[in-house]
Design an enzyme around this catalytic site. Structure first.
Site, mmCIF file in Angstrom:
data_model
loop_
_atom_site.group_PDB
_atom_site.id
_atom_site.type_symbol
_atom_site.label_atom_id
_atom_site.label_comp_id
_atom_site.label_asym_id
_atom_site.label_seq_id
_atom_site.Cartn_x
_atom_site.Cartn_y
_atom_site.Cartn_z
ATOM 1 N N TYR A 54 0.836 -1.202 0.000
ATOM 2 C CA TYR A 54 0.000 0.000 0.000
ATOM 3 C C TYR A 54 0.874 1.257 0.000
ATOM 4 O O TYR A 54 0.641 2.191 -0.769
ATOM 5 C CB TYR A 54 -0.926 0.010 1.220
ATOM 6 C CG TYR A 54 -1.977 -1.064 1.215
ATOM 7 C CD1 TYR A 54 -3.180 -0.876 0.559
ATOM 8 C CD2 TYR A 54 -1.773 -2.274 1.883
ATOM 9 C CE1 TYR A 54 -4.161 -1.864 0.556
ATOM 10 C CE2 TYR A 54 -2.735 -3.263 1.890
ATOM 11 C CZ TYR A 54 -3.931 -3.053 1.224
ATOM 12 O OH TYR A 54 -4.891 -4.039 1.224
ATOM 13 N N ASN B 119 -12.481 0.175 -5.683
ATOM 14 C CA ASN B 119 -12.171 -0.200 -7.065
ATOM 15 C C ASN B 119 -13.412 -0.786 -7.745
ATOM 16 O O ASN B 119 -13.886 -1.849 -7.354
ATOM 17 C CB ASN B 119 -11.030 -1.225 -7.069
ATOM 18 C CG ASN B 119 -10.640 -1.681 -8.458
ATOM 19 O OD1 ASN B 119 -11.138 -1.203 -9.471
ATOM 20 N ND2 ASN B 119 -9.728 -2.650 -8.507
ATOM 21 N N CYS C 245 -6.568 -5.100 -7.752
ATOM 22 C CA CYS C 245 -6.383 -4.656 -6.367
ATOM 23 C C CYS C 245 -6.012 -5.812 -5.439
ATOM 24 O O CYS C 245 -5.472 -5.583 -4.355
ATOM 25 C CB CYS C 245 -7.609 -3.907 -5.868
ATOM 26 S SG CYS C 245 -9.163 -4.777 -6.042
ATOM 27 N N HIS C 246 -6.240 -7.054 -5.883
ATOM 28 C CA HIS C 246 -5.820 -8.203 -5.063
ATOM 29 C C HIS C 246 -4.295 -8.286 -4.953
ATOM 30 O O HIS C 246 -3.783 -8.964 -4.085
ATOM 31 C CB HIS C 246 -6.392 -9.515 -5.634
ATOM 32 C CG HIS C 246 -5.990 -9.808 -7.025
ATOM 33 N ND1 HIS C 246 -6.622 -9.244 -8.123
ATOM 34 C CD2 HIS C 246 -5.018 -10.611 -7.529
ATOM 35 C CE1 HIS C 246 -6.058 -9.695 -9.231
ATOM 36 N NE2 HIS C 246 -5.076 -10.519 -8.897
ATOM 37 N N GLU D 234 -2.240 -16.755 -9.467
ATOM 38 C CA GLU D 234 -1.127 -16.053 -10.103
ATOM 39 C C GLU D 234 0.238 -16.529 -9.611
ATOM 40 O O GLU D 234 1.268 -15.992 -10.026
ATOM 41 C CB GLU D 234 -1.278 -14.542 -9.884
ATOM 42 C CG GLU D 234 -2.512 -13.980 -10.571
ATOM 43 C CD GLU D 234 -2.586 -12.470 -10.512
ATOM 44 O OE1 GLU D 234 -1.590 -11.809 -10.136
ATOM 45 O OE2 GLU D 234 -3.661 -11.942 -10.869
#
Length: 188
Positions: free
Chosen positions: A122, A145, A153-154, A180
């Protein structure tokens, strides 16, 4: 003079299945404008009311977005490919009209600079947009978002390695980061 907000006009929406549950997708003539997690009846009703109020148009349901040629066909196809592990970067036109100011700057930076399989803190993201003391404001931007998954945003985590928050729930964030390769896949 047109008094409608940007993105006004026909808003198409549909619910599509995914590995993390049903997602509500909405698109304008400009592009994908909204993705909502856990799209049960309550979430759909709230999301559609907000879209109508913010965009000045009553959303129109698309019953079969994938086989159609409408605005949602390509977003639905790309999300399917993403969850199948075959897509690492979304190439969709996006309608940014549901976000403004600092939030929009942060989301653009996230979208442009944090690729598949990586994470950012962040505070790091706050520094990238020229606001080094705005880590909490970055968290608020992530929570607001309108295009989660597509604008990833993850991929924003705490500087100490913690997951931080997530509008779709922490289990959803874990699943996306495991997909991912950032986190290990659950054992069962």
């Amino acid at each position: 003079m047109n008094s409608n907000p940007p993105g006004a006009g026909i808003v198409e929406w549909a619910v599509v299945g995914s590995d993390i549950g049903p997602l509500l997708l909405a698109a304008t003539g400009t592009g994908l404008v909204s993705v909502a997690f856990h799209a049960d009846a309550r979430v759909r009703e709230k999301a559609l009311m907000q879209l109508a109020a913010r965009l000045g148009a009553e959303p129109v349901e698309v019953l079969d977005p994938i086989s159609g040629a409408g605005r949602l066909a390509e977003p639905a196809r790309q999300l399917d490919a993403y969850f199948a592990g075959a897509l690492r970067e979304f190439t969709l036109p996006l309608d940014w009209s549901l976000t403004t100011g600092f939030h929009r700057r942060v989301l653009h930076e996230l979208d442009d600079s944090v690729p598949y399989g990586s994470v950012v803190g962040y505070g790091d993201l706050a520094r990238r947009v020229g606001e080094p003391g705005a880590a909490q404001a970055v968290g608020a931007a992530m929570g607001a978002n309108p295009l989660p998954i597509v604008v990833p945003c993850h991929r924003v985590v705490e500087s100490d390695g913690g997951l931080g928050g997530f509008g779709g729930g922490l289990e959803t964030k874990r699943v996306l980061l495991a997909l991912e390769g950032v986190l290990p896949q659950p054992l069962f």
